[in-house]
Write an enzyme that holds these catalytic residues in place. Sequence first.
Site, mmCIF file in Angstrom:
data_model
loop_
_atom_site.group_PDB
_atom_site.id
_atom_site.type_symbol
_atom_site.label_atom_id
_atom_site.label_comp_id
_atom_site.label_asym_id
_atom_site.label_seq_id
_atom_site.Cartn_x
_atom_site.Cartn_y
_atom_site.Cartn_z
ATOM 1 N N ARG A 6 0.831 -1.222 0.000
ATOM 2 C CA ARG A 6 0.000 0.000 0.000
ATOM 3 C C ARG A 6 0.861 1.266 0.000
ATOM 4 O O ARG A 6 2.061 1.215 -0.238
ATOM 5 C CB ARG A 6 -0.962 0.043 1.196
ATOM 6 C CG ARG A 6 -1.752 -1.243 1.428
ATOM 7 C CD ARG A 6 -2.593 -1.637 0.248
ATOM 8 N NE ARG A 6 -3.492 -2.732 0.562
ATOM 9 C CZ ARG A 6 -3.907 -3.637 -0.316
ATOM 10 N NH1 ARG A 6 -3.490 -3.603 -1.574
ATOM 11 N NH2 ARG A 6 -4.741 -4.581 0.031
ATOM 12 N N ASN A 30 -0.416 -2.401 -7.087
ATOM 13 C CA ASN A 30 -1.746 -1.788 -6.878
ATOM 14 C C ASN A 30 -1.775 -1.091 -5.517
ATOM 15 O O ASN A 30 -2.487 -1.512 -4.609
ATOM 16 C CB ASN A 30 -2.855 -2.844 -6.973
ATOM 17 C CG ASN A 30 -2.752 -3.915 -5.889
ATOM 18 O OD1 ASN A 30 -1.681 -4.179 -5.357
ATOM 19 N ND2 ASN A 30 -3.867 -4.523 -5.544
ATOM 20 N N ASP A 254 1.170 -12.852 0.089
ATOM 21 C CA ASP A 254 0.016 -12.086 -0.388
ATOM 22 C C ASP A 254 -0.597 -11.265 0.740
ATOM 23 O O ASP A 254 -1.812 -11.055 0.775
ATOM 24 C CB ASP A 254 -1.039 -13.001 -1.024
ATOM 25 C CG ASP A 254 -1.914 -12.224 -2.000
ATOM 26 O OD1 ASP A 254 -1.565 -11.075 -2.304
ATOM 27 O OD2 ASP A 254 -2.935 -12.759 -2.438
HETATM 28 O O1 DOR Z 1 -7.292 -10.713 -1.985
HETATM 29 C C1 DOR Z 1 -6.678 -9.978 -2.740
HETATM 30 N N1 DOR Z 1 -6.212 -8.803 -2.330
HETATM 31 N N2 DOR Z 1 -6.496 -10.344 -4.015
HETATM 32 C C2 DOR Z 1 -5.976 -9.501 -4.922
HETATM 33 O O2 DOR Z 1 -5.858 -9.859 -6.032
HETATM 34 C C3 DOR Z 1 -5.610 -8.148 -4.554
HETATM 35 C C4 DOR Z 1 -5.337 -8.039 -3.136
HETATM 36 C C5 DOR Z 1 -5.333 -6.613 -2.665
HETATM 37 O O3 DOR Z 1 -4.742 -5.778 -3.307
HETATM 38 O O4 DOR Z 1 -5.906 -6.363 -1.612
HETATM 39 ZN ZN ZN Z 2 -1.670 -10.379 -4.134
#
Ligand code: DOR
Ligand code: ZN
Length: 354
Positions: A6, A30, A254
């Site tokens: 973030r 992102n 992730d």
């Molecule tokens: O669960 C997810 N969160 N999948 C994604 O593809 C993006 C990610 C996010 O940016 O929060």
């Molecule tokens: Zn991810």
Amino acid sequence: MHFHPRTGSVQQTVIGHTARVFARGIVMPNPTPTEPILTAKDVRLRRAELVRNTQGTGFTPLMTIKLTRDTTPQIIDGAVEEGVVAAKGFPDIIEIVKSYGGWESRFVVPDETFGRMEEVGLPFSWHCELPPDAGEKLGIPFTQREVECLALTEAAIYSRFPRLRIIVEHLSTAEAVRWVGNKLGETVEVNGVALPRVAGTLAIPHLFLTIDDVGGAKLHPHLFCKPTPRFYEDLSSIRAAAVSGLPCWSLGTDSAPWTRWRKECPEGNAGLFSAPVALPALAGLFEQAGRLDRLEDFVAKFGADFYGLPYNEGKITLVKDPEQPMKVRREYGGIVPYLAGEFLPWRIAGTTSN
Ligand code: DOR
Ligand code: ZN
């Protein structure tokens, strides 16, 4: 290690949990709430923020750019010059369009762009799921979107760009485990070094959860992510892959934090903030499988091998001490972590510098 650091105040709250433990991490492009990382210029800006916020930790952010229909070969060249390690595709690089009275799904990123990635050896990091309108247009429910997208990926990318290296992120299905596993041993030469052509990351939610945990009884917004965790067969196949010792599987935590008000609302966002608990939780999983000896390869080596990066020199020490368990905080500055409030037998006892 794929994660979402973030920007702004959320980054300041969460980044220490990654940077104090991990020597490096692959930064997903992102960075909500700001615009995505699309070009070399964006990479510079976002990297500078990460470097500022991780000063003194020795952390190296490994940057990526987000692919779109406007990503040109020149943008790829600029990003590579800036040192990015991958170009990431999210489901929005697939569009579902009318064709001969039916519907057809196709990639919107120009072929020349994938061609340039292939030429310069830039891996395609792939959130392999058809976009949400696959439901309405193709009748494909969200539980099938990864598998259907793999079929499209095989035909449109894997078969047509034989030297493009693909890392399928956060696999959620047994079928996807088979797809990646079947390609083990295929290599592509990059600057004289043979590197794996296909690999997969396994993320914390898919290693621990099924769809029942997310919404089987009550809705648990803090366990909701994309791809959404699936069925028991998928969970066991993903766990088996993680502890298999096969080099095509590496950890992609992730870790994807969202503030409470962006999760506990009518259209809650997808993502688990897993960074504070990822390693202690994984140690428990590998211990249960009798495979603690394979934890280091999964966490620290196989991912580096895919990217052709040297191994980190620092070490992380994990200890199991049920007398002094890790108590997971309920919140970190308004962000609820995975396993909030729980006690974990494993904890991080220390790290040596990188
Ligand atoms: O669960 C997810 N969160 N999948 C994604 O593809 C993006 C990610 C996010 O940016 O929060
Ligand atoms: Zn991810």
